[in-house]
Structure formats: structure tokens, C-alpha cells
Write a protein that holds these residues in place. Structure first.
Motif, PDB file in Angstrom:
ATOM      1  N   ILE A  65       0.832  -1.207   0.000  1.00  0.00           N
ATOM      2  CA  ILE A  65       0.000   0.000   0.000  1.00  0.00           C
ATOM      3  C   ILE A  65       0.864   1.255   0.000  1.00  0.00           C
ATOM      4  CG2 ILE A  65      -1.648   1.342   1.364  1.00  0.00           C
ATOM      5  CD1 ILE A  65      -2.968  -1.253   2.193  1.00  0.00           C
ATOM      6  N   VAL A  66       1.909   1.269   0.815  1.00  0.00           N
ATOM      7  CA  VAL A  66       2.783   2.442   0.907  1.00  0.00           C
ATOM      8  C   VAL A  66       3.519   2.670  -0.409  1.00  0.00           C
ATOM      9  CG1 VAL A  66       4.865   3.337   2.012  1.00  0.00           C
ATOM     10  CG2 VAL A  66       3.043   2.358   3.403  1.00  0.00           C
ATOM     11  N   ASN A  67       4.086   1.628  -0.984  1.00  0.00           N
ATOM     12  CA  ASN A  67       4.835   1.795  -2.230  1.00  0.00           C
ATOM     13  C   ASN A  67       3.945   2.217  -3.388  1.00  0.00           C
ATOM     14  OD1 ASN A  67       7.198   1.108  -0.947  1.00  0.00           O
ATOM     15  ND2 ASN A  67       7.288  -0.965  -1.742  1.00  0.00           N
ATOM     16  N   ARG A  68       2.728   1.681  -3.448  1.00  0.00           N
ATOM     17  CA  ARG A  68       1.830   2.027  -4.543  1.00  0.00           C
ATOM     18  C   ARG A  68       1.237   3.420  -4.405  1.00  0.00           C
ATOM     19  NH1 ARG A  68       2.330  -1.218  -9.047  1.00  0.00           N
ATOM     20  NH2 ARG A  68       2.686  -3.375  -8.374  1.00  0.00           N
ATOM     21  N   ALA A  69       1.308   3.999  -3.213  1.00  0.00           N
ATOM     22  CA  ALA A  69       0.740   5.333  -3.018  1.00  0.00           C
ATOM     23  C   ALA A  69       1.527   6.391  -3.774  1.00  0.00           C
ATOM     24  CB  ALA A  69       0.706   5.672  -1.524  1.00  0.00           C
ATOM     25  N   GLU A  70       2.834   6.181  -3.886  1.00  0.00           N
ATOM     26  CA  GLU A  70       3.682   7.135  -4.587  1.00  0.00           C
ATOM     27  C   GLU A  70       3.410   7.052  -6.088  1.00  0.00           C
ATOM     28  OE1 GLU A  70       6.786   8.547  -6.954  1.00  0.00           O
ATOM     29  OE2 GLU A  70       6.762   6.391  -6.542  1.00  0.00           O
ATOM     30  N   GLY A  71       3.008   8.165  -6.663  1.00  0.00           N
ATOM     31  CA  GLY A  71       2.721   8.216  -8.091  1.00  0.00           C
ATOM     32  C   GLY A  71       1.321   7.771  -8.471  1.00  0.00           C
ATOM     33  N   GLY A  72       0.500   7.410  -7.490  1.00  0.00           N
ATOM     34  CA  GLY A  72      -0.838   6.921  -7.803  1.00  0.00           C
ATOM     35  C   GLY A  72      -1.746   7.983  -8.387  1.00  0.00           C
ATOM     36  N   VAL A  73      -1.637   9.198  -7.892  1.00  0.00           N
ATOM     37  CA  VAL A  73      -2.488  10.282  -8.387  1.00  0.00           C
ATOM     38  C   VAL A  73      -2.094  10.664  -9.805  1.00  0.00           C
ATOM     39  CG1 VAL A  73      -3.229  12.655  -7.995  1.00  0.00           C
ATOM     40  CG2 VAL A  73      -2.884  11.139  -6.055  1.00  0.00           C
ATOM     41  N   GLU A  74      -0.792  10.774 -10.065  1.00  0.00           N
ATOM     42  CA  GLU A  74      -0.350  11.124 -11.409  1.00  0.00           C
ATOM     43  C   GLU A  74      -0.785  10.084 -12.434  1.00  0.00           C
ATOM     44  OE1 GLU A  74       1.379  11.131  -8.663  1.00  0.00           O
ATOM     45  OE2 GLU A  74       3.084  12.513  -8.691  1.00  0.00           O
ATOM     46  N   CYS A  78      -3.483   5.687  13.927  1.00  0.00           N
ATOM     47  CA  CYS A  78      -4.261   5.514  12.691  1.00  0.00           C
ATOM     48  C   CYS A  78      -5.188   6.701  12.453  1.00  0.00           C
ATOM     49  CB  CYS A  78      -5.073   4.222  12.759  1.00  0.00           C
ATOM     50  SG  CYS A  78      -4.104   2.702  12.725  1.00  0.00           S
ATOM     51  N   MET A  79      -5.828   7.178  13.518  1.00  0.00           N
ATOM     52  CA  MET A  79      -6.758   8.300  13.391  1.00  0.00           C
ATOM     53  C   MET A  79      -6.029   9.576  12.985  1.00  0.00           C
ATOM     54  SD  MET A  79      -9.257   7.581  16.666  1.00  0.00           S
ATOM     55  CE  MET A  79     -10.264   9.026  16.337  1.00  0.00           C
ATOM     56  N   VAL A  80      -4.888   9.833  13.602  1.00  0.00           N
ATOM     57  CA  VAL A  80      -4.139  11.049  13.281  1.00  0.00           C
ATOM     58  C   VAL A  80      -3.619  10.996  11.843  1.00  0.00           C
ATOM     59  CG1 VAL A  80      -2.047  12.356  13.807  1.00  0.00           C
ATOM     60  CG2 VAL A  80      -3.495  11.524  15.664  1.00  0.00           C
ATOM     61  N   LEU A  81      -3.047   9.859  11.450  1.00  0.00           N
ATOM     62  CA  LEU A  81      -2.547   9.713  10.084  1.00  0.00           C
ATOM     63  C   LEU A  81      -3.664   9.902   9.065  1.00  0.00           C
ATOM     64  CD1 LEU A  81      -0.007   6.739  10.129  1.00  0.00           C
ATOM     65  CD2 LEU A  81       0.426   9.063   9.308  1.00  0.00           C
ATOM     66  N   THR A  82      -4.824   9.297   9.335  1.00  0.00           N
ATOM     67  CA  THR A  82      -5.948   9.395   8.404  1.00  0.00           C
ATOM     68  C   THR A  82      -6.439  10.827   8.291  1.00  0.00           C
ATOM     69  OG1 THR A  82      -6.625   7.138   8.970  1.00  0.00           O
ATOM     70  CG2 THR A  82      -8.246   8.529   7.868  1.00  0.00           C
ATOM     71  N   TRP A  83      -6.573  11.499   9.419  1.00  0.00           N
ATOM     72  CA  TRP A  83      -7.053  12.881   9.396  1.00  0.00           C
ATOM     73  C   TRP A  83      -6.094  13.793   8.642  1.00  0.00           C
ATOM     74  CZ3 TRP A  83      -5.087  17.420  11.762  1.00  0.00           C
ATOM     75  CH2 TRP A  83      -5.943  18.529  11.663  1.00  0.00           C
ATOM     76  N   VAL A  84      -4.812  13.697   8.945  1.00  0.00           N
ATOM     77  CA  VAL A  84      -3.826  14.526   8.257  1.00  0.00           C
ATOM     78  C   VAL A  84      -3.802  14.198   6.762  1.00  0.00           C
ATOM     79  CG1 VAL A  84      -1.373  15.096   8.063  1.00  0.00           C
ATOM     80  CG2 VAL A  84      -2.401  14.791  10.321  1.00  0.00           C
ATOM     81  N   GLY A  85      -3.879  12.908   6.435  1.00  0.00           N
ATOM     82  CA  GLY A  85      -3.871  12.508   5.038  1.00  0.00           C
ATOM     83  C   GLY A  85      -5.073  13.034   4.273  1.00  0.00           C
ATOM     84  N   LEU A  86      -6.248  12.972   4.882  1.00  0.00           N
ATOM     85  CA  LEU A  86      -7.459  13.469   4.214  1.00  0.00           C
ATOM     86  C   LEU A  86      -7.388  14.978   3.999  1.00  0.00           C
ATOM     87  CD1 LEU A  86     -10.231  11.380   6.039  1.00  0.00           C
ATOM     88  CD2 LEU A  86      -9.390  11.075   3.706  1.00  0.00           C
ATOM     89  N   VAL A  87      -6.878  15.704   4.991  1.00  0.00           N
ATOM     90  CA  VAL A  87      -6.726  17.152   4.839  1.00  0.00           C
ATOM     91  C   VAL A  87      -5.750  17.468   3.709  1.00  0.00           C
ATOM     92  CG1 VAL A  87      -5.878  19.254   5.950  1.00  0.00           C
ATOM     93  CG2 VAL A  87      -7.325  17.666   7.226  1.00  0.00           C
ATOM     94  N   TRP A 136      -5.720  -0.095   7.903  1.00  0.00           N
ATOM     95  CA  TRP A 136      -6.038   1.278   8.280  1.00  0.00           C
ATOM     96  C   TRP A 136      -4.760   2.113   8.416  1.00  0.00           C
ATOM     97  CZ3 TRP A 136      -8.935   2.830  13.448  1.00  0.00           C
ATOM     98  CH2 TRP A 136      -9.220   4.201  13.400  1.00  0.00           C
ATOM     99  N   TYR A 137      -3.778   1.561   9.104  1.00  0.00           N
ATOM    100  CA  TYR A 137      -2.520   2.281   9.318  1.00  0.00           C
ATOM    101  C   TYR A 137      -1.807   2.522   7.987  1.00  0.00           C
ATOM    102  CZ  TYR A 137       2.042   3.412  11.332  1.00  0.00           C
ATOM    103  OH  TYR A 137       3.222   4.041  11.671  1.00  0.00           O
ATOM    104  N   ALA A 138      -1.796   1.523   7.112  1.00  0.00           N
ATOM    105  CA  ALA A 138      -1.148   1.673   5.814  1.00  0.00           C
ATOM    106  C   ALA A 138      -1.886   2.687   4.941  1.00  0.00           C
ATOM    107  CB  ALA A 138      -1.067   0.326   5.105  1.00  0.00           C
ATOM    108  N   MET A 139      -3.210   2.696   4.994  1.00  0.00           N
ATOM    109  CA  MET A 139      -3.966   3.660   4.200  1.00  0.00           C
ATOM    110  C   MET A 139      -3.743   5.080   4.689  1.00  0.00           C
ATOM    111  SD  MET A 139      -5.337   2.162   1.701  1.00  0.00           S
ATOM    112  CE  MET A 139      -6.092   3.690   1.148  1.00  0.00           C
ATOM    113  N   GLY A 140      -3.567   5.257   5.999  1.00  0.00           N
ATOM    114  CA  GLY A 140      -3.222   6.588   6.501  1.00  0.00           C
ATOM    115  C   GLY A 140      -1.920   7.071   5.890  1.00  0.00           C
ATOM    116  N   HIS A 141      -0.943   6.168   5.786  1.00  0.00           N
ATOM    117  CA  HIS A 141       0.306   6.485   5.100  1.00  0.00           C
ATOM    118  C   HIS A 141       0.042   6.830   3.626  1.00  0.00           C
ATOM    119  CE1 HIS A 141       2.569   4.975   8.528  1.00  0.00           C
ATOM    120  NE2 HIS A 141       3.678   5.332   7.935  1.00  0.00           N
ATOM    121  N   ALA A 142      -0.797   6.022   2.984  1.00  0.00           N
ATOM    122  CA  ALA A 142      -1.050   6.204   1.553  1.00  0.00           C
ATOM    123  C   ALA A 142      -1.673   7.570   1.262  1.00  0.00           C
ATOM    124  CB  ALA A 142      -1.959   5.091   1.037  1.00  0.00           C
TER     125      ALA A 142
END
Length: 272
Positions: A94-103, A251-260, A166-172
Motif C-alpha cells: 500500500i505504501v509503495n503504490r501510493a507514490e505516483g498513484g495520483v499522477e 491511525c486516526m491522526v494519520l488518516t485525518w492529516v492525510g485526508l486534509v 487502516w494504518y497503511a492507508m493513513g500512510h497512503a
């Protein structure tokens, strides 16, 4: 009398929006499958074939180097290693695939139903499916050949996988926003995921470590995930070093920061 129709309309609208988002995520998963694996050779089977090969090699190395049962109790070397590595594969993927996913999927944002959140979630679900299938197949094979026992506590085991996802998606969420058009930071993502192998506790239970190193490593939330994973599978494992509140809070903090960050990112994406 006017509140009932209004409430019903709101419920219908929410359900329709939820169904639309589910269809969008499903379509994104199918697109990602076709784009990543294609239909040639083994095709979609490579989604679990690659991690299975890696996990098999890791388990074989531990089995060949182990003498007796140095792990204690029912924690045999091969299932111990395979359990840890197949669980870590979910985080790494999940973490590795997050890089470049939007592009890679920026053109899809022309459709108003598709969001950056949907893109990340679809890729995460795909990694979860491949990782969990790898875990289930390999651990079942070890049980069938007599090298491991069935999980002692299935519910904590499933909870550990959910928390890992959940933790990995917060990273993603955070990584996809930070690395967008920032290749310098993006190059650090893969080294980070490999560096975390040693700090995650995948192959090193915390109670093996002396003080104060045990307390230092406990600050890494992944260690609690693996403490819960081993507790779910091995009868002799315990939760003495598990910190559920700290893990969920992280997990909650990572998710919140990531969503923002993703919301701010969407405002800066200009579609030509």
C-alpha cells in the motif's frame, strides 16, 4: 408532516451516493488490475504470485537456519516468518503504490464522481486482496503439511489485519498528497518501506529486546500490529507489549492529516 418526506429524501440521497461511490471504486479496481497485470501469461494471478514467491523464500530461509524451536512454545520458525512477512507485505504494498498513484490516474479526475480518495482506496483494496490471499494460502498450506497449527484466536487476527490496512492507508493518503509532482520525496518512499521491516517487529517480538530498546521500539505503531497478529495465531503469544490505544490513535491522526492533505491537493490539480 413535512419532516418525514424530507428525511426520506436525505436517506435516499445518501444511499444513492454510497452506491455510486461503491461502483466507482469497483471500476477503479478493475482498471488497476488490467493496467497493472494485463491479460497475458498468468495475468491477474500475478497479484498473489509475486508476494507468495517472496514469502516462500523468507520462510524457507528461516526454516533452513533454525535449529530446533528457538521461538518457544508453538511459534515454529517457518510459520513465524511467513506470518510476519505476509502481514508486512500489506503495509509495503500500500505504501509503495501510493507514490505516483495520483499522477497515474489524474485523467480520471475529469469525472466528477472520481476523487483522489477513491483512487487511493481502490489501490489499497487491491493490495489488501492480494496480501490477504497470499497470507491465507501460505498459512493454510503450512497447516496442511503439519508445519503450523490453525489460528488460536481468529478474531484478534482479523482485527490485526484491519488495523494494518487502516494504518497503511493513513500512510497512503499522506504520501499520495506529498509526493504529487515531488519526485525527490517520492524516491524516499521505497527505502522507507524497506527500512520499516526492521522496525516493524515483523520478525522480532518486543519481549525479546532488553530495556530500554523495547520501550523505544514500542513507539513504532507497527509493533503493536504484529504483537496482535502473533497473539491471534499462536496460542503461546500474549499481549503484554500491545498498545491498542496508541495504535488506534496513530491511525486516526494519520488518516485525518492525510485526508486534509488530499483535499488541499485536489484544489491544486489542474486538468488540461
Amino acid at each position: 408532516m413535512s419532516t418525514r418526506p424530507l428525511t426520506a429524501a436525505r436517506e435516499t440521497t445518501f444511499l444513492e451516493a454510497l452506491a455510486t461511490q461503491a461502483r466507482v471504486i469497483g471500476a477503479l479496481i478493475l482498471r488497476e488490475l488490467h493496467t497493472r497485470y494485463g491479460r497475458e501469461n498468468v495475468g491477474y494471478l500475478w497479484m498473489i504470485g509475486e508476494p507468495m514467491l517472496l514469502a516462500t523464500v523468507i520462510g524457507s530461509l528461516h526454516g533452513a537456519s533454525g535449529h530446533g524451536n528457538p521461538y518457544g512454545g508453538d511459534m515454529k520458525p517457518v510459520p513465524f516468518a511467513v506470518l510476519g512477512y505476509t502481514t508486512f507485505i500489506l503495509f509495503r504494498g500500500i505504501v509503495n503504490r501510493a507514490e505516483g498513484g495520483v499522477e497515474a490516474n489524474a485523467s480520471l479526475l475529469y469525472h466528477k464522481q472520481v476523487t483522489v480518495f477513491d483512487i487511493n482506496l481502490a489501490r489499497g483494496f487491491l493490495e489488501f486482496a492480494g496480501g490477504f490471499a497470499t497470507f491465507a494460502i501460505l498459512m493454510s498450506l503450512l497447516v496442511l503439511v503439519g508445519m503450523a497449527d490453525w489460528p488460536a484466536r481468529p478474531l484478534p487476527l482479523l482485527m490485526a489485519w484491519f488495523l494494518m490496512f487502516w494504518y497503511a492507508m493513513g500512510h497512503a493518503f499522506l504520501i499520495s498528497a506529498i509526493t504529487y509532482e515531488n519526485r525527490t520525496v517520492g524516491r524516499l518512499v521505497h527505502p522507507y518501506s524497506y527500512f520499516m521491516v526492521g522496525l516493524s517487529g515483523a520478525f522480532l517480538p518486543l519481549h525479546w529486546l532488553p530495556h530500554p530498546y523495547r520501550e523505544w521500539l514500542a513507539w513504532v505503531p507497527l509493533t503493536s500490529v504484529f504483537e496482535l497478529v502473533r497473539y491471534g495465531w499462536f496460542q503461546s503469544a500474549n499481549l503484554d507489549e500491545f498498545s491498542g490505544r496508541y495504535l488506534i490513535g496513530s491511525c486516526m491522526v494519520l488518516t485525518w492529516v492525510g485526508l486534509v492533505m488530499m483535499r488541499r491537493l485536489r484544489e491544486h490539480i489542474h486538468l488540461a
